[in-house]
Write a protein that holds these residues in place. Structure first.
Motif, mmCIF file in Angstrom:
data_model
loop_
_atom_site.group_PDB
_atom_site.id
_atom_site.type_symbol
_atom_site.label_atom_id
_atom_site.label_comp_id
_atom_site.label_asym_id
_atom_site.label_seq_id
_atom_site.Cartn_x
_atom_site.Cartn_y
_atom_site.Cartn_z
ATOM 1 N N ASN A 243 -11.789 48.543 -0.670
ATOM 2 C CA ASN A 243 -11.482 48.741 0.758
ATOM 3 C C ASN A 243 -10.368 47.808 1.244
ATOM 4 N N GLY A 244 -9.756 47.067 0.316
ATOM 5 C CA GLY A 244 -8.610 46.231 0.685
ATOM 6 C C GLY A 244 -8.970 44.806 1.041
ATOM 7 N N SER A 245 -10.266 44.474 1.124
ATOM 8 C CA SER A 245 -10.607 43.112 1.530
ATOM 9 C C SER A 245 -10.627 42.175 0.318
ATOM 10 N N TYR A 246 -10.488 40.896 0.624
ATOM 11 C CA TYR A 246 -10.514 39.876 -0.420
ATOM 12 C C TYR A 246 -11.878 39.202 -0.421
ATOM 13 N N LEU A 247 -12.386 38.942 -1.591
ATOM 14 C CA LEU A 247 -13.752 38.419 -1.695
ATOM 15 C C LEU A 247 -13.741 36.943 -2.114
ATOM 16 N N TYR A 248 -14.941 36.502 -2.467
ATOM 17 C CA TYR A 248 -15.215 35.092 -2.795
ATOM 18 C C TYR A 248 -14.260 34.514 -3.864
ATOM 19 N N ALA A 249 -14.062 35.248 -4.969
ATOM 20 C CA ALA A 249 -13.266 34.700 -6.071
ATOM 21 C C ALA A 249 -11.813 34.503 -5.667
ATOM 22 N N THR A 250 -11.271 35.450 -4.897
ATOM 23 C CA THR A 250 -9.862 35.355 -4.523
ATOM 24 C C THR A 250 -9.628 34.186 -3.572
ATOM 25 N N THR A 251 -10.562 33.989 -2.638
ATOM 26 C CA THR A 251 -10.362 32.835 -1.747
ATOM 27 C C THR A 251 -10.485 31.543 -2.546
ATOM 28 N N ASP A 252 -11.337 31.533 -3.558
ATOM 29 C CA ASP A 252 -11.418 30.318 -4.373
ATOM 30 C C ASP A 252 -10.116 30.082 -5.135
ATOM 31 N N LEU A 253 -9.515 31.154 -5.653
ATOM 32 C CA LEU A 253 -8.236 31.001 -6.360
ATOM 33 C C LEU A 253 -7.131 30.547 -5.400
ATOM 34 N N ALA A 254 -7.112 31.133 -4.218
ATOM 35 C CA ALA A 254 -6.089 30.748 -3.236
ATOM 36 C C ALA A 254 -6.275 29.286 -2.840
ATOM 37 N N THR A 255 -7.517 28.872 -2.754
ATOM 38 C CA THR A 255 -7.799 27.464 -2.423
ATOM 39 C C THR A 255 -7.281 26.549 -3.527
ATOM 40 N N ILE A 256 -7.448 26.976 -4.771
ATOM 41 C CA ILE A 256 -6.947 26.169 -5.892
ATOM 42 C C ILE A 256 -5.422 26.026 -5.781
ATOM 43 N N LEU A 257 -4.752 27.143 -5.486
ATOM 44 C CA LEU A 257 -3.294 27.106 -5.343
ATOM 45 C C LEU A 257 -2.901 26.059 -4.295
ATOM 46 N N ASP A 258 -3.575 26.091 -3.168
ATOM 47 C CA ASP A 258 -3.303 25.141 -2.090
ATOM 48 C C ASP A 258 -3.562 23.700 -2.550
ATOM 49 N N ARG A 259 -4.706 23.499 -3.186
ATOM 50 C CA ARG A 259 -5.075 22.133 -3.598
ATOM 51 C C ARG A 259 -4.109 21.571 -4.622
ATOM 52 N N VAL A 260 -3.709 22.414 -5.567
ATOM 53 C CA VAL A 260 -2.808 21.935 -6.619
ATOM 54 C C VAL A 260 -1.464 21.539 -6.014
#
Ligand code: ARG
Length: 567
Positions: free
Chosen positions: A307-324
């Motif tokens: 349905n186009g929404s982003y779930l738990y795993a994707t936000t965790d990956l995006a968070t990693i990108l930010d943190r790194v």
């Protein structure tokens, strides 16, 4: 420190004997009735040199005994069949190391050099949902691990990683609209009422659930009306959450969450596309993270739902990108329920594949479930997970009912005790295991409990009276076995702390401080300091107990436990 000094001596002896060995490991004795420490290297050396362990052990022991400064370190070094080297420390060595522990910060622990940055992700409360007992575990375990790492010299950054953009938000917005509430009037009581009702409704009615999912999706896509509602829900809920963490003495450097990660999803998508990691499967975008070597199937990570929404795993990956990008962490640690281990395995693999950070950067530190006396996840009578505040209240009531004198304790001291009861019970259990929530047992002053430790501390504080200054130098003497056992236990700090640090296990600290308290109580009951005529002995013992109490206090700090003024 004991281990390092002994290892150096034994390594030099081996070198002198022409024995090539990278290490001469010294460990704590597993027969404390026979010796204090032991060296088992003769067995390993025997294998590589094709000799008998007794022969090698004998040469080492003979050489050690010849050392000019033998008595500075040892009372006895002995070889016992089939090749163990048993070591008994000399009183002067014990006292010398205790003195260096008194003179230096953190009991002379040498910090990691150069300092490394570790991000810790714990707490993870979900906005608009009440916190339950599992959220207490992640908060306490996470805070304790953070304190252990900081104490060891790491640069730590704690992030609460709020669950603030998921389905529950859509459900609550739906409920608010249904009730026609004005956004500015929303209170925590509204959220506590609306969320459980909506969650139950969505379970019964898939159409409503779909509607709530659409609201969440539109929120994520920037719908202004929903964003205004979200912001108010966020503020109200976070105020409540902050109050709970304040009570628990748990502190975060960053209050970021899933909503903050959304800004990084476009960049994340580009990275994954460039590496050709995204595949379409049944309308969803997925990342294949399985490996040929997998014994158990690791299913693909869902990058974007159909349905186009982003779930738990994707936000965790995006968070990693930010943190790194922001912090260049050497490690990122996640403290959650063990049941999330597959999720983290998928995320860590995907992060590695995409080149965000190597797999070894990540650690998932799982914890077990808190169960009721029936061995099933702890629930209230009506079958819900108990709210955290009601648990605190329960502990408070038990505490007050136990002792009349507790009724006169200050509110602050009662809060400190409630914390100690819950935290010591939680942290003294190996975090990976489940435990049974038994508030009566946890609050007993007898046994391995928080109150027992605090009680010991306050009792010793009365004898030593006054601060933690070490103006007296310990003499060379140790006066009896109660005394010696306590001194030896204090020397074990380096081992207990290193193990807790390596395994990320606060329970090792809890075990250690409990052992100290048992020996300190035995010492106290059998040695009467106040009646002593000998001034030097008296000063030695007061100094010993001063160090003991400093140790208890610092270990309690690592366990996120404060000390009340009275009990
Ligand atoms: N909000 C999640 C939960 O309640 C925990 C979040 C853990 N951290 C993370 N980066 N996924 O289960």
């Amino acid at each position: 420190m004991v281990v390092e000094e002994l290892e150096t001596i034994f390594r030099e002896v081996a070198q002198k004997l022409g024995i090539e060995t990278p290490s001469m490991r010294i460990i704590l004795s597993n027969r404390p009735d026979l010796c204090d420490y032991q060296c088992d290297e003769a067995f390993k050396l025997a294998k590589s040199l094709h000799k008998n362990p007794m022969e090698i052990g004998n040469r080492i022991v003979e050489e050690v005994r010849q050392l000019e400064n033998f008595a500075d370190y040892f009372e006895q070094v002995e070889l016992v069949a089939p090749g163990f080297i048993n070591i008994t420390l000399s009183d002067s060595f014990i006292n010398r190391v205790l003195m260096t522990m008194m003179e230096h910060e953190h009991f002379n622990w040498k910090p990691v050099n150069p300092s490394q940055t570790v991000i810790l992700d714990y707490g993870g409360p979900n906005v608009a949902k009440p916190l339950h007992v599992g959220h207490m575990r992640t908060a306490i375990v996470g805070e304790s691990i953070k304190r252990i790492l900081t104490y060891a010299g790491y640069h730590t950054i704690a992030d609460v990683h709020l669950g603030d953009y998921g389905l529950q938000i859509g459900e609550v917005i739906y409920g608010i609209q249904k009730e026609n509430l004005r956004v500015e009037d929303i209170t925590i009581q509204d959220l506590d009422r609306i969320y459980p009702a909506m969650s139950a409704l969505c379970k019964e009615n898939p159409d409503i659930k779909e509607e709530c999912a659409q609201i969440t999706k539109q929120l994520q896509e920037g719908n202004e009306q929903y964003h205004t509602m979200w912001k108010k829900i966020y503020e109200v809920s976070c105020e409540d959450i902050r109050g709970i963490y304040e009570f628990l003495d748990v502190h975060f450097d960053l209050w970021l969450g899933e909503s903050d990660a959304h800004a990084f999803i476009p960049e994340l998508t580009q990275i994954f596309e460039k590496k050709q990691l995204l595949q379409i499967s049944e309308g969803a975008t997925i990342v294949n993270v399985s490996k040929d070597t997998d014994k158990k199937e690791v299913p693909p990570l869902i990058f974007q739902a159909s349905n186009g929404s982003y779930l738990y795993a994707t936000t965790d990956l995006a968070t990693i990108l930010d943190r790194v990008k922001q912090y260049h962490p050497d490690k990122i640690l996640y403290v959650t329920d063990s049941r999330q281990s597959l999720h983290f395995e998928q995320v860590f693999r995907a992060a590695d594949l995409a080149g965000l950070a190597p797999y070894s950067t990540f650690e998932h530190l799982g914890y077990g479930t808190v169960n009721g006396s029936d061995g099933k996840p702890f629930k209230t009578r009506n079958g819900d997970s108990p709210k955290l505040q009601s648990l605190f209240q329960q502990a408070r009531e038990i505490l007050i009912s136990k002792k009349d004198s507790n009724a006169n304790m200050s509110d602050e001291d009662i809060d400190i005790l409630v914390n100690a009861i819950l935290k010591f019970a939680d942290l003294s259990n190996n975090r990976e295991r489940d435990y049974i929530f038994d508030i009566a047992k946890f609050s007993d002053v007898v046994g391995k409990t928080g109150p027992y430790i605090l009680y010991t501390y306050l009792r010793l504080a009365k004898i030593i009276q006054g601060g933690e200054s070490f103006s007296h130098k310990l003499s060379k003497n140790i006066y009896n076995n109660y005394d010696r056992n306590l001194r030896l236990k204090l020397l074990e700090f380096e081992i207990a702390f290193q193990n807790a640090l390596d395994d990320r296990m606060p329970s090792y600290i809890a075990d250690y401080v409990y052992d100290i308290c048992v020996l300190a109580n035995a010492f106290y009951q059998n040695n009467h300091i106040n009646g002593l005529e000998e001034e030097e002995q008296k000063q030695d013992w007061i100094t010993l107990l001063t160090l003991t109490n400093k140790m208890i206090r610092e270990m309690l700090y690592l366990l996120v436990i404060k000390i009340p003024t009275v009990m």
